[in-house]
Design an enzyme around this catalytic site. Structure first.
Site, short mmCIF file in Angstrom:
data_model
loop_
_atom_site.label_atom_id
_atom_site.label_comp_id
_atom_site.label_asym_id
_atom_site.label_seq_id
_atom_site.Cartn_x
_atom_site.Cartn_y
_atom_site.Cartn_z
N ASP A 31 0.65 -1.20 0.11
CA ASP A 31 -0.09 0.06 -0.09
C ASP A 31 0.73 1.23 -0.02
O ASP A 31 2.01 1.23 0.59
CB ASP A 31 -0.86 0.12 1.20
CG ASP A 31 -2.28 0.84 0.91
OD1 ASP A 31 -2.13 2.04 0.68
OD2 ASP A 31 -3.40 0.36 1.21
N ASP A 58 4.59 2.16 -3.91
CA ASP A 58 3.46 2.77 -5.10
C ASP A 58 3.68 1.71 -6.14
O ASP A 58 4.74 1.62 -6.69
CB ASP A 58 4.00 4.23 -5.65
CG ASP A 58 3.27 4.63 -6.67
OD1 ASP A 58 2.36 3.94 -7.29
OD2 ASP A 58 3.46 6.05 -6.85
N GLY A 82 -5.85 1.72 -5.84
CA GLY A 82 -6.18 2.44 -7.08
C GLY A 82 -6.90 3.65 -6.60
O GLY A 82 -7.59 3.52 -5.41
N LEU A 83 -6.97 4.86 -7.32
CA LEU A 83 -7.93 5.87 -6.93
C LEU A 83 -9.35 5.67 -7.51
O LEU A 83 -9.56 5.09 -8.42
CB LEU A 83 -7.48 7.04 -7.88
CG LEU A 83 -5.63 7.58 -7.74
CD1 LEU A 83 -5.35 8.56 -8.58
CD2 LEU A 83 -5.73 7.83 -6.30
N SER A 124 -16.27 -2.99 -10.38
CA SER A 124 -17.61 -2.10 -9.71
C SER A 124 -18.66 -2.27 -10.73
O SER A 124 -18.45 -2.51 -11.92
CB SER A 124 -17.02 -0.41 -9.59
OG SER A 124 -17.98 0.21 -9.42
N TYR A 149 -12.68 7.48 -13.53
CA TYR A 149 -12.49 6.33 -12.65
C TYR A 149 -13.44 5.09 -13.17
O TYR A 149 -12.76 3.99 -13.07
CB TYR A 149 -13.15 6.79 -11.43
CG TYR A 149 -13.46 5.58 -10.53
CD1 TYR A 149 -12.63 4.63 -9.99
CD2 TYR A 149 -15.18 5.18 -10.61
CE1 TYR A 149 -13.20 3.87 -9.18
CE2 TYR A 149 -15.49 4.17 -9.75
CZ TYR A 149 -14.71 3.44 -9.07
OH TYR A 149 -14.85 2.29 -8.45
N LYS A 153 -11.80 0.96 -14.72
CA LYS A 153 -12.34 -0.52 -14.25
C LYS A 153 -12.71 -1.15 -15.42
O LYS A 153 -12.38 -2.40 -15.70
CB LYS A 153 -13.43 -0.19 -13.23
CG LYS A 153 -13.34 0.49 -11.98
CD LYS A 153 -12.42 -0.55 -11.13
CE LYS A 153 -12.06 0.27 -9.76
NZ LYS A 153 -11.18 -0.48 -8.84
N PHE A 218 -29.69 14.01 -2.93
CA PHE A 218 -29.51 14.48 -4.24
C PHE A 218 -30.55 14.15 -4.93
O PHE A 218 -30.66 13.33 -5.76
CB PHE A 218 -28.18 14.01 -4.75
CG PHE A 218 -26.78 14.53 -3.93
CD1 PHE A 218 -26.86 15.51 -3.49
CD2 PHE A 218 -25.94 13.58 -3.89
CE1 PHE A 218 -25.73 15.98 -3.07
CE2 PHE A 218 -24.66 13.92 -3.25
CZ PHE A 218 -24.53 15.11 -2.65
#
Ligand code: UD1
Length: 340
Positions: A31, A58, A82-83, A124, A149, A153, A218
């Site tokens: 990590d 990294d 991952g971001l 995801s 993002y 994926k 929202f």
């Protein structure tokens, strides 16, 4: 198995490390701590009763990644690193493509050089894009996502499928998560977002603990039962168990690569989630209805049949479990993990 967990100090990674250790696996974490605190690992070690070696690397650094694989032997990799912030990825697409793709490529190259035959990937439900019919099924062919993002994926799933097709013996499970929430029942580890939370559950938890004034819902004019968006929330402990089940299934898998939805198969609205959280906290929470958030879909949930029949996995925890465990974590750790 000796399992390398990338991003093992993160929210889902840390819960999965505990599940892997509890199932008898040896775990090594890599990590870079860009979005997690090193103090997570002390809690993971005390909860698991095991030393978990950590490499602060990294993975976009291909040389360091190679050195790690040259010095250690792994039977499998579970790749979370991952971001993952949707809005930030729209503002900084190149950073997202560079980070998420480069780290995956370094990892796959090192795995190939050192003959590591098993890989489980943190994908995801965002890969189903805006047009897939609900409930989402794994055999839907037109993967695409509205954010950079999400596109990382989609691309990584494709890269892994191509790598598996070209590498004798490599087996890959692509796990498509729906909406992971909740925390370890001990209240010792949980989700610790930096800055203002983007996602519903950590935002609600911060309202409850007094760090935020009120929840903004929202939009309440969606074509759903109460007008607010519906999502398939699943407990992070169930999700962690899904990784262990996938890992242990890889050798029996007929194809080199296979996608699995990890969700409950049931949608819950924003207002239903708010009210469940109020039950966990024991009082009403302030909220107001605001405008829709750009890019939100009205409602989606998983068809979890494939994971049930092939992995023998099923999400077991309820919405009330998810809220009670999130609240236990947040109320015991109002500032998240300690900094040092
Ligand atoms: C989001 C991402 C998804 C990503 C996932 C990671 C978007 C459009 N999608 O999913 O790609 O994989 O996080 O967990 O960002 N909500 C509020 N008020 C808030 C926050 C959220 O009403 O302050 C609502 C949202 O409109 C949505 C629901 O709560 O209907 C869940 O939102 P969120 O937790 O951000 O998850 P997703 O948008 O489903």
């Amino acid at each position: 198995m000796r399992v390398l967990v990338s991003g093992g100090a993160g929210y889902i990674g840390s819960h999965t490390v505990l599940s892997l250790v509890a199932s008898g696996h040896d775990v090594v974490v890599v990590d870079d701590f860009s979005n997690s605190k090193p103090t997570v690992m002390g809690r993971v070690e005390s909860l698991s009763g095991t030393h978990v070696p950590v490499h602060a690397i990294d993975l976009t650094d291909a040389e360091k990644t190679e050195r790690l694989f040259a010095h250690e032997r792994f039977d499998a990799v579970v790749h979370f690193a991952g971001l993952k912030a949707v809005g930030e990825s729209v503002a900084k697409p190149l950073a997202y493509y560079r980070n998420n793709l480069d780290s995956t490529l370094s990892l796959l190259e090192a795995m190939r050089r050192h003959d590591v035959p098993r890989l489980v990937f943190s994908s995801s439900a965002t890969v189903y894009g805006e047009k897939a019919p609900v409930p989402y099924r794994e055999d839907y062919d037109f993967l695409s996502s509205s954010s950079p993002y999400g596109q990382t994926k989609v691309m990584i799933e494709r890269i892994m499928a191509d790598a598996a097709a070209a590498t004798d013996g490599l087996k890959v499970a692509l796990l498509r998560y729906f909406n992971p929430v909740g925390a370890h029942p001990s209240g010792q580890i949980g989700e610790d977002p930096q800055g203002i939370p983007n996602n519903l559950m950590p935002f609600l938890a911060q309202v409850a603990v007094g760090k935020r004034d009120k929840l903004v819902v929202f939009g309440d004019d969606y074509p759903t039962a109460d007008g607010t968006c519906e999502r398939d929330y699943l407990h992070v402990e169930d999700l962690a168990a899904g990784h262990v089940a996938a890992l242990q299934h890889l050798d029996a898998m007929a194809e080199p690569v296979r996608a699995f939805n990890l969700g409950t198969g049931t949608g819950t609205s924003v207002l239903q989630m708010l009210h469940a959280f109020e039950r966990a906290v024991g009082r009403e929470l302030p909220y107001e209805v605001g405008p829709r958030r750009a890019g939100d879909l009205a409602a989606f949930w998983a068809d979890p049949t494939r994971a049930q029949t092939e992995l023998g996995w099923r999400a077991e925890k309820t919405i009330d479990d998810m809220c009670a465990d999130t609240w236990r974590w947040q109320s015991a750790n109002p500032q998240g993990f300690p900094g040092a």
